[in-house]
Design an enzyme around this catalytic site. Structure first.
Site, PDB file in Angstrom:
ATOM      1  N   GLU A   1       0.831  -1.200   0.000  1.00 20.59           N
ATOM      2  CA  GLU A   1       0.000   0.000   0.000  1.00 20.59           C
ATOM      3  C   GLU A   1       0.864   1.247   0.000  1.00 20.59           C
ATOM      4  O   GLU A   1       1.995   1.239   0.498  1.00 20.59           O
ATOM      5  CB  GLU A   1      -0.939   0.069   1.224  1.00 20.59           C
ATOM      6  CG  GLU A   1      -2.248  -0.681   1.062  1.00 20.59           C
ATOM      7  CD  GLU A   1      -2.133  -2.121   1.487  1.00 20.59           C
ATOM      8  OE1 GLU A   1      -3.033  -2.918   1.168  1.00 20.59           O
ATOM      9  OE2 GLU A   1      -1.119  -2.465   2.135  1.00 20.59           O
ATOM     10  N   THR A   2       0.279   2.314  -0.554  1.00 22.87           N
ATOM     11  CA  THR A   2       0.819   3.669  -0.431  1.00 22.87           C
ATOM     12  C   THR A   2      -0.274   4.531   0.185  1.00 22.87           C
ATOM     13  O   THR A   2      -1.451   4.428  -0.189  1.00 22.87           O
ATOM     14  CB  THR A   2       1.238   4.226  -1.796  1.00 22.87           C
ATOM     15  OG1 THR A   2       2.323   3.424  -2.304  1.00 22.87           O
ATOM     16  CG2 THR A   2       1.692   5.666  -1.690  1.00 22.87           C
TER      17      THR A   2
END
Length: 276
Positions: free
Chosen positions: A46-47
């Site tokens: 994830e970002t």
């Protein structure tokens, strides 16, 4: 112009461990298409994007390489550390699509930032586990006694499967494409959580997360919170207990997550993060 992306790893048990997360501190002008493209280019599980601020803390959105997700624990911890390093420690509340997430940061005796992340109100419920077990090559006889098959929510919905046999836990395989499709059908934005109890209060975890090149998550804060809620609901954890979750060995990134279980309400997950 591409936004600046910070890179941190969260919950590392040793150098080279933990779960990497991208962080964009100023995403106020970015639309969802751009954020998705950035997350895909970064390629981490994830970002996290800071899209604005309230009086209590940041508004954030999370993207995997494949889609937006309501909540991501390890990226939240990474962002909490990045903000503490830049703006000081103390309590903050992150506004997420899953709800308000309470964070508190302190500096430990080694000068590192420690994070306590408290989840939204959890929920635990039954689910039809037969398709999942079939996909994983498991049967109900493989499930550890006293650990019912349940779906647990503490920001994301995670089906929880606890296996009694250590060898089976370490060796089972799965089809990532088929699992990704089942996750879409069931609305499981987070991981499929498979646990093995190693000693009282300690579990090894495999969190299955087929997204792009990723198949298993090295350290999953939302799943750790959901695990705490699950164990409380089935009577395997009591108020004041600390659960130790070891994860990431199967993907070469050993991680450790500490889970504090209160009598009611959100579950607190503790850990830290360091720049990559």
């Amino acid at each position: 112009m591409q936004p600046e992306v910070l890179r941190y790893t969260a919950f590392a048990a040793e150098p080279g461990g933990g779960n990497p997360a991208g962080i964009v501190l100023d995403a106020a002008e970015l639309d969802a298409v751009t954020m998705q493209a950035v997350a895909a280019e970064v390629g981490y599980p994830e970002t996290v994007f800071v899209t604005g601020w309230t009086d209590d803390g940041p508004r954030v959105r999370y993207f995997s390489p494949a889609a937006e997700v309501p909540f991501c624990g390890h990226a939240t911890v990474a962002l909490a550390v990045a903000l503490a390093e830049r703006h000081g420690t103390g309590p903050r509340v992150f506004a997420t699509a899953a709800g308000a997430i309470a964070l508190d940061t302190v500096v430990d005796e080694h000068g590192d930032v420690e994070v306590a992340m408290t989840s939204v109100e959890p929920d635990v419920r039954p689910f039809d586990a037969a398709p999942l077990l079939h996909l994983l090559g498991l049967t109900t006889d493989d499930v550890a006694a006293g650990y019912p098959l349940l779906e647990s929510f503490a920001g994301n919905r995670h089906p929880v499967v606890v296996l009694a046999d250590a060898e089976l836990f370490h060796q089972f395989r799965f089809d990532p494409v088929a699992l990704a499709e089942l996750k879409r059908e069931r609305g499981w934005a987070g991981t499929v959580t498979v646990l093995h109890p190693t000693c009282p209060g300690e579990y090894e975890a495999r969190n299955l997360f087929p997204a792009g090149r990723i198949t298993e998550d090295p350290a999953t804060g939302s799943a750790a919170a959901s695990t705490g809620a699950y164990l409380r609901a089935i009577g395997r954890a009591a108020a004041g207990d600390r659960i130790v979750i070891r994860q990431g060995r199967h993907v070469g990134r050993p991680s450790i997550l500490l889970v504090d279980v209160p009598a009611s309400g959100g579950i607190t997950v503790r850990g830290g993060a360091t720049p990559i």
